[in-house]
Design a protein around this motif. Sequence first.
Motif, mmCIF file in Angstrom:
data_model
loop_
_atom_site.group_PDB
_atom_site.id
_atom_site.type_symbol
_atom_site.label_atom_id
_atom_site.label_comp_id
_atom_site.label_asym_id
_atom_site.label_seq_id
_atom_site.Cartn_x
_atom_site.Cartn_y
_atom_site.Cartn_z
ATOM 1 N N GLU A 113 35.092 39.588 44.234
ATOM 2 C CA GLU A 113 34.055 39.767 43.217
ATOM 3 C C GLU A 113 32.752 39.978 43.967
ATOM 4 O OE1 GLU A 113 32.513 36.456 41.195
ATOM 5 O OE2 GLU A 113 32.351 35.315 43.024
ATOM 6 N N THR A 158 29.626 38.477 42.912
ATOM 7 C CA THR A 158 28.561 37.517 42.612
ATOM 8 C C THR A 158 28.146 36.633 43.789
ATOM 9 O OG1 THR A 158 29.527 37.545 40.427
ATOM 10 C CG2 THR A 158 27.835 35.920 40.810
ATOM 11 N N ARG A 184 41.877 41.549 44.529
ATOM 12 C CA ARG A 184 42.433 40.226 44.212
ATOM 13 C C ARG A 184 43.952 40.310 44.300
ATOM 14 N NH1 ARG A 184 38.753 38.311 38.950
ATOM 15 N NH2 ARG A 184 36.765 38.882 39.877
ATOM 16 N N GLU A 203 46.664 39.542 42.869
ATOM 17 C CA GLU A 203 47.177 39.037 41.596
ATOM 18 C C GLU A 203 48.590 39.546 41.374
ATOM 19 O OE1 GLU A 203 44.959 38.245 38.347
ATOM 20 O OE2 GLU A 203 43.191 39.407 38.879
ATOM 21 N N GLY A 239 46.586 45.693 32.823
ATOM 22 C CA GLY A 239 45.191 45.246 32.891
ATOM 23 C C GLY A 239 44.856 44.453 34.137
ATOM 24 N N LEU A 245 45.299 44.541 38.309
ATOM 25 C CA LEU A 245 45.745 45.205 39.527
ATOM 26 C C LEU A 245 45.212 44.432 40.729
ATOM 27 C CD1 LEU A 245 45.067 48.925 38.513
ATOM 28 C CD2 LEU A 245 47.235 47.695 38.460
ATOM 29 N N GLN A 266 34.343 47.221 39.447
ATOM 30 C CA GLN A 266 33.562 46.443 38.482
ATOM 31 C C GLN A 266 32.133 46.940 38.430
ATOM 32 O OE1 GLN A 266 33.000 42.178 38.767
ATOM 33 N NE2 GLN A 266 35.187 41.815 38.455
ATOM 34 N N ASP A 287 23.067 41.789 37.044
ATOM 35 C CA ASP A 287 22.610 40.403 37.099
ATOM 36 C C ASP A 287 21.092 40.358 37.081
ATOM 37 O OD1 ASP A 287 25.164 38.573 37.942
ATOM 38 O OD2 ASP A 287 25.296 40.564 38.855
ATOM 39 N N ARG A 334 35.329 30.377 30.814
ATOM 40 C CA ARG A 334 35.239 31.146 32.060
ATOM 41 C C ARG A 334 35.918 30.392 33.203
ATOM 42 N NH1 ARG A 334 34.967 35.746 32.660
ATOM 43 N NH2 ARG A 334 33.442 35.984 34.290
ATOM 44 N N TYR A 349 31.184 28.555 39.015
ATOM 45 C CA TYR A 349 29.720 28.512 39.181
ATOM 46 C C TYR A 349 28.916 28.644 37.890
ATOM 47 C CZ TYR A 349 30.761 33.581 39.781
ATOM 48 O OH TYR A 349 31.244 34.863 39.662
ATOM 49 N N TYR A 350 29.559 28.856 36.745
ATOM 50 C CA TYR A 350 28.781 29.058 35.510
ATOM 51 C C TYR A 350 28.156 27.748 35.016
ATOM 52 C CZ TYR A 350 30.745 33.693 35.388
ATOM 53 O OH TYR A 350 31.078 34.980 35.709
ATOM 54 N N ALA A 354 40.350 40.485 28.911
ATOM 55 C CA ALA A 354 38.916 40.738 28.728
ATOM 56 C C ALA A 354 38.490 42.016 29.441
ATOM 57 C CB ALA A 354 38.111 39.554 29.258
ATOM 58 N N LEU A 355 37.640 42.790 28.757
ATOM 59 C CA LEU A 355 37.051 43.978 29.387
ATOM 60 C C LEU A 355 35.954 43.571 30.351
ATOM 61 C CD1 LEU A 355 37.848 45.123 26.340
ATOM 62 C CD2 LEU A 355 36.353 46.951 27.008
ATOM 63 N N GLY A 368 30.354 41.009 34.839
ATOM 64 C CA GLY A 368 31.175 41.999 35.530
ATOM 65 C C GLY A 368 32.069 42.666 34.497
HETATM 66 P P1 HAM Z 1 35.737 38.139 36.082
HETATM 67 O O1 HAM Z 1 35.932 37.645 34.673
HETATM 68 O O2 HAM Z 1 36.592 37.559 37.129
HETATM 69 O O3 HAM Z 1 34.202 37.904 36.411
HETATM 70 O O4 HAM Z 1 35.913 39.720 36.106
HETATM 71 C C1 HAM Z 1 35.186 40.558 35.227
HETATM 72 C C2 HAM Z 1 36.090 41.648 34.670
HETATM 73 O O5 HAM Z 1 36.681 42.374 35.747
HETATM 74 C C3 HAM Z 1 37.280 41.147 33.861
HETATM 75 O O6 HAM Z 1 36.912 40.932 32.521
HETATM 76 C C4 HAM Z 1 38.283 42.292 33.998
HETATM 77 O O7 HAM Z 1 38.011 43.345 33.090
HETATM 78 C C5 HAM Z 1 37.982 42.803 35.396
HETATM 79 N N1 HAM Z 1 38.989 42.277 36.339
HETATM 80 C C6 HAM Z 1 38.979 41.108 36.986
HETATM 81 N N2 HAM Z 1 40.071 40.972 37.760
HETATM 82 C C7 HAM Z 1 40.798 42.107 37.603
HETATM 83 C C8 HAM Z 1 42.028 42.607 38.137
HETATM 84 N N3 HAM Z 1 42.743 41.909 39.007
HETATM 85 N N4 HAM Z 1 42.459 43.828 37.744
HETATM 86 C C9 HAM Z 1 41.742 44.573 36.862
HETATM 87 N N5 HAM Z 1 40.568 44.162 36.342
HETATM 88 C C10 HAM Z 1 40.100 42.949 36.694
HETATM 89 C C11 HAM Z 1 33.648 38.112 37.636
HETATM 90 O O8 HAM Z 1 34.183 38.703 38.530
HETATM 91 C C12 HAM Z 1 32.216 37.610 37.747
HETATM 92 N N6 HAM Z 1 31.829 37.705 39.160
HETATM 93 C C13 HAM Z 1 31.313 38.403 36.835
HETATM 94 C C14 HAM Z 1 29.867 37.988 36.917
HETATM 95 C C15 HAM Z 1 28.846 38.738 37.424
HETATM 96 N N7 HAM Z 1 29.377 36.832 36.534
HETATM 97 C C16 HAM Z 1 28.067 36.838 36.775
HETATM 98 N N8 HAM Z 1 27.750 37.987 37.331
#
Ligand code: HAM
Length: 458
Positions: free
Chosen positions: A77, A79, A107, A109, A114, A116, A121, A125, A277, A281-282, A302-303, A327
């Motif tokens: 990520e 952040t 990641r 995963e 949805g 990968l 992203q 912020d 969430r 860190y939130y 989640a989108l 994100g």
């Molecule tokens: P997150 O919820 O982990 O937040 O990811 C945000 C979005 O990225 C998810 O809603 C999803 O659409 C997409 N996403 C996450 N992981 C995957 C994956 N493995 N494959 C496809 N899409 C994915 C964050 O990452 C926080 N850092 C967001 C943030 C920014 N908070 C504060 N500032």
Amino acid sequence: MFEPLPGFRDFYPEECRRRDHIFRHWRQWARRHDFEAYDIPTLESRELLTRKSGEEIVSQLFHFEDQGGRAVALRPEITTSLARMIGARANSLKRPIKWYTIAENFRYERQQKGRLRSHYQFNADIFGEPGEEADAEIIALLLESLRGFGLSPDDIVLRLSDRVLWSLFLESLGIEGETALEVLAIADKMERMPREALEEKLTPYFNEATEEFIATVEGLRSRRGIEELESTLLALMPSTPLRERVAARTSQWNELLRSLRALGVGDFIRIDPGIVRGLAYYTGFVFEVFSVDEKGEPSGRALAGGGRFDGLVERLGYAAMPAVGFGMGDVVLADCLAEKDLLPPLVDAPDFFCVVGGDEERRLALEDAGRLRRDGFRVRYPLKATGFGKQFKQAGQSGARMALIYGSDEAASGSVRLRDLRSGEEAVVPRSRLFSVIHRSLEDPETLHHLNQDHDQK
Ligand code: HAM
């Protein structure tokens, strides 16, 4: 024979077009909301990422030791790295700091719809602003950028929740600090977890009161109005200081909701304490965006997700700095747009297609192609000699607006034949006037028609 690794994607031109379309929109909306672009390295110190993001992401890190013996990891990520960047220049950066980036994250995963192992992203912020106005600005950008793709409140919903209220509720049960974070991590999965597993996870914290805790949380999660949520919480809390903090928080909620309505995105918002969430860190308002099913209920993955994370910069060892952001991932978004038929056909066509005869004609065509390209046009010509028939067919298939035809007659008279590939209209133009005719016909598609009439009348 090799294929991309599981969870990674090749982007053939068609997929690239779709990705660029999404990126273009994201950038456009970030600029309209007055955010500046930044970027971070793909590879980071593993320690930075493992200590600060929360357990789930840590277990998904792609990590290894580099040739210099450093423990490194691909960014899962943005952040944490962003907080490092901000912390390092906190004193010199002008506030409010409103930054965005579009970046690939990694990641490890389990691959599924949805999800990968590599995704892009859009992150935006705001740092340095503790008030709800910054939360509203972030949420408005998130929702306007989604509306920009054609998604309406009938298609998507932003589920808005609050870690402050969650923490006050847990505090009223005597659960604080690290323990509260552990319980919140379980609460985050409540929706997707079978009841038995949930009870098993929560029993170490609540023992025989586990069922009662789950029932209370289920009650809270179903509240859809802030007054309703407040009165349910107040009824659960005997302590006056806690009750006062809940009331103070309610007025911050009202501020936020007022701003969101004024910014025109109120219809997308649903108060939903079920959102917690997964990242540790939130600290304040948190939210996730989902597409909605026929019954109007959130569905699928989640989108986008985000919220306030006021403690992260300080936890990295810098001066404290409030922050809020989100994100949005390309994978779930593209699936949602495809399902709703909101991905327009994306043609990637040249402006002009040169149809060339022999060697001398090719030389003339290349001269004009070079000049047109320097003038900002996109020009294609066949890289090897083929017959006129084949070239006309390719010109038609290319999607170009116009064919520039260099035959021996045209070459002998120092001219080019222009053919409008949509109307079929043609005109022979001296090469010296090629540019002015092209510019005129871009302004007025009838230009070739008029030129022809002039010619017929002479
Ligand atoms: P997150 O919820 O982990 O937040 O990811 C945000 C979005 O990225 C998810 O809603 C999803 O659409 C997409 N996403 C996450 N992981 C995957 C994956 N493995 N494959 C496809 N899409 C994915 C964050 O990452 C926080 N850092 C967001 C943030 C920014 N908070 C504060 N500032």
